[in-house]
Scaffold this active site. Sequence first.
Site, PDB file in Angstrom:
ATOM      1  CG  ASP A 346      -1.886   1.100   1.310  1.00 24.29           C
ATOM      2  OD1 ASP A 346      -2.748   1.173   0.421  1.00 24.29           O
ATOM      3  OD2 ASP A 346      -1.793   1.916   2.251  1.00 24.29           O
ATOM      4  CD  GLU A 383      -2.378   2.346  -3.330  1.00 25.79           C
ATOM      5  OE1 GLU A 383      -3.577   2.611  -3.505  1.00 25.79           O
ATOM      6  OE2 GLU A 383      -1.847   2.352  -2.194  1.00 25.79           O
TER       7      GLU A 383
END
Length: 695
Positions: A346, A383
């Site tokens: 993330d 990401e």
Amino acid sequence: MQESASIIVVTFSFIQQHCYALSAMQSAPGQPHPMGATILPMDSNATDLVVNFALLTDGAPTAVVLCLYLDASVSRDPDATIPMERTGDVWHVLVRNVPPFACYAYGVSRVITAGGRPTPRTFYVADPYSRQLGTRSKWGVVSKGDPTVQCSVILFDPHFEWNGDRPCVKRRASPYSCIYELHVRGFTVHPSSGAASPGSFLGVVEKIPHLLQLGVTMVELLPIFEFNELAHRNSPRLVNYWGYAPEFFFAPMGRYGNATDFKIMVRELHKHGIDVILDVVFNHTGGICLEAIGRNIYYIIANGKHTNYSGCGNTLCCASPAASFLIADCLRYWVEEMHVDGFRFDEAPILLRTETGALADGSPLLQAMAEDPVLNSCRFISESWDAGGAYTLGNFAAKYGWSEWNGKFRDTVRSFVKGTDGFAGIFASCICGSSEVYGKNSSPTKSINFITCHDGFSLYDLVSYNSKHNEANNEGNRDGIDNNLSWNCGSEGGTEDPHILTLRQKQMRNMILALVVSRGTPMILMGDEYGHTKQGNNNAWCQDSALNWFHWNSLAVDTYGLARFTSLCLRFRSNHHLLCAEKFVGSADIEWHGTTPNNPDWSPTSRLVAFTLKDVANSVYIFVAFNAYWTPKDVELPHPDKVWLSVINTAQAPPNDFCEENPPPAPIRCVAHGPNTSSVLTMEPYSSMLLIAAM
């Protein structure tokens, strides 16, 4: 062999009943490595444990004591406290005769600034290397008998029968892979799931048949590290549902199950050919653990305050040796001990930020991960953007060989399918594998192609709402992004208009087909297969309700046949190497068309893209066309010498949207067209089709 039942259930009443004599414990200085609680070899007749405890701090603590608890639910006062020795910035102690399943915490004393004055204070925190936490037993509520102290559990006899499943298996990115983004609790907690263990790791095991039927080969689990779902509440009804605020990186979320439950889930998924990817958050933390023991070595601090490149209040300093060691140790643990196959990072650019927050070209942590004999067997997914404005799409793939969530693919497909000008050429590039992003010497498997994910609109909401509707989050609808690249097809939200409902079904199918025919690794959001709606909420991080839960009753009914269509599309993809090749689509592999063969329209106003994928050597030809115009378009098929068979036509109502017969029964009929015989099809507005040439 039995599952290791001795660690499946760790209850404080168990400890209390056995009334171990703490007076028998003996301490010694111990060793400063490894970190955490390490059970040392002991005499075969011994029942109690010899444990070395080690804790790295930032040098600020004035003292650290080990606090041992036999029943952490009784009070904050530990049953025994043992001063720890210091070597450098590591505090450590060895304790003999520790009762199995005892709990422990650290009392960390340091001077803080309160009211402008230095103030001594002691923080009681669990071990950042905890493998299991003594925490609440039930999701979302504080129950009588729950621990009043956040403490670590010393796991004893952690043997598990893997039945031949091995860790560190070199799992090369396969072009046939398909990822399913899944929330462990949300997957089976809805009453219609009928799960014996709803909302848990074991609940996922019960639903493996659905994953197999759908055709996925990987599950990407939203955060499963221990987090506090009761933190950050704006209302008694709201919780931290997604889990993007990890407090302890080594411990599975206790309300989903324990370490054994997690291992059972992984083993059973592997048994059925499904890999496990963890969505990990190494960009910020929840809780006070790292803050108390090492604020200055674990976080990016500026002018004495936390920075916020994560958008969540603090930012981990992944460039610091302390954080780097913690992250690398954590990843190795989940691979070696828990048999995880890979990780999705993330806000991955934070891994590249220096101690000052600046973006660096490289990272010692990432280089060490690439060279680690355990970690280089994993699949890493980034990401490639963070809340601090970094956007590094393509960089993680080029420099470290990672795969990446392809945000450009998402935005392009959304824009083209709804008929936005200027996207025909970019859409074609996405179909070919996004080589302009990942480089012609790379592979399209680096691109994780997705249209929706947990963050944002669901697929159904993408075609049902022009604007976000996040009022239920109690933030005045200010949270969540405003530019969703969505189109409600003529009415905002719910409607009974049959024309709008039909158009929405076509648009969802158009995007699914675009996902299936594009080179790269497709990712499906949990619930999209049956058209799940979050009622226009594009930031449902705090909603533990039917808004986020998988509705198994809706899947069973499959009113509009979308689940059937999705599964058949994924199956078709896996059966046709032209859609799954490991190389980018080149000029020898494809012919581009417009309304007539080999005459594509790449103008800014073009809304029609058609192409033929071909394997001449094996006489395999697949024709695909997307009409994003609001009017019908006549499209002439290429290769008039071939007999074309219609497989997919999103303008048709189910079951005719996908012909399951192999080969399809009705060939496309040839008609007179000028001096030649050709096949001309009329494509309905906002529709797509896929045909194959008969062998």
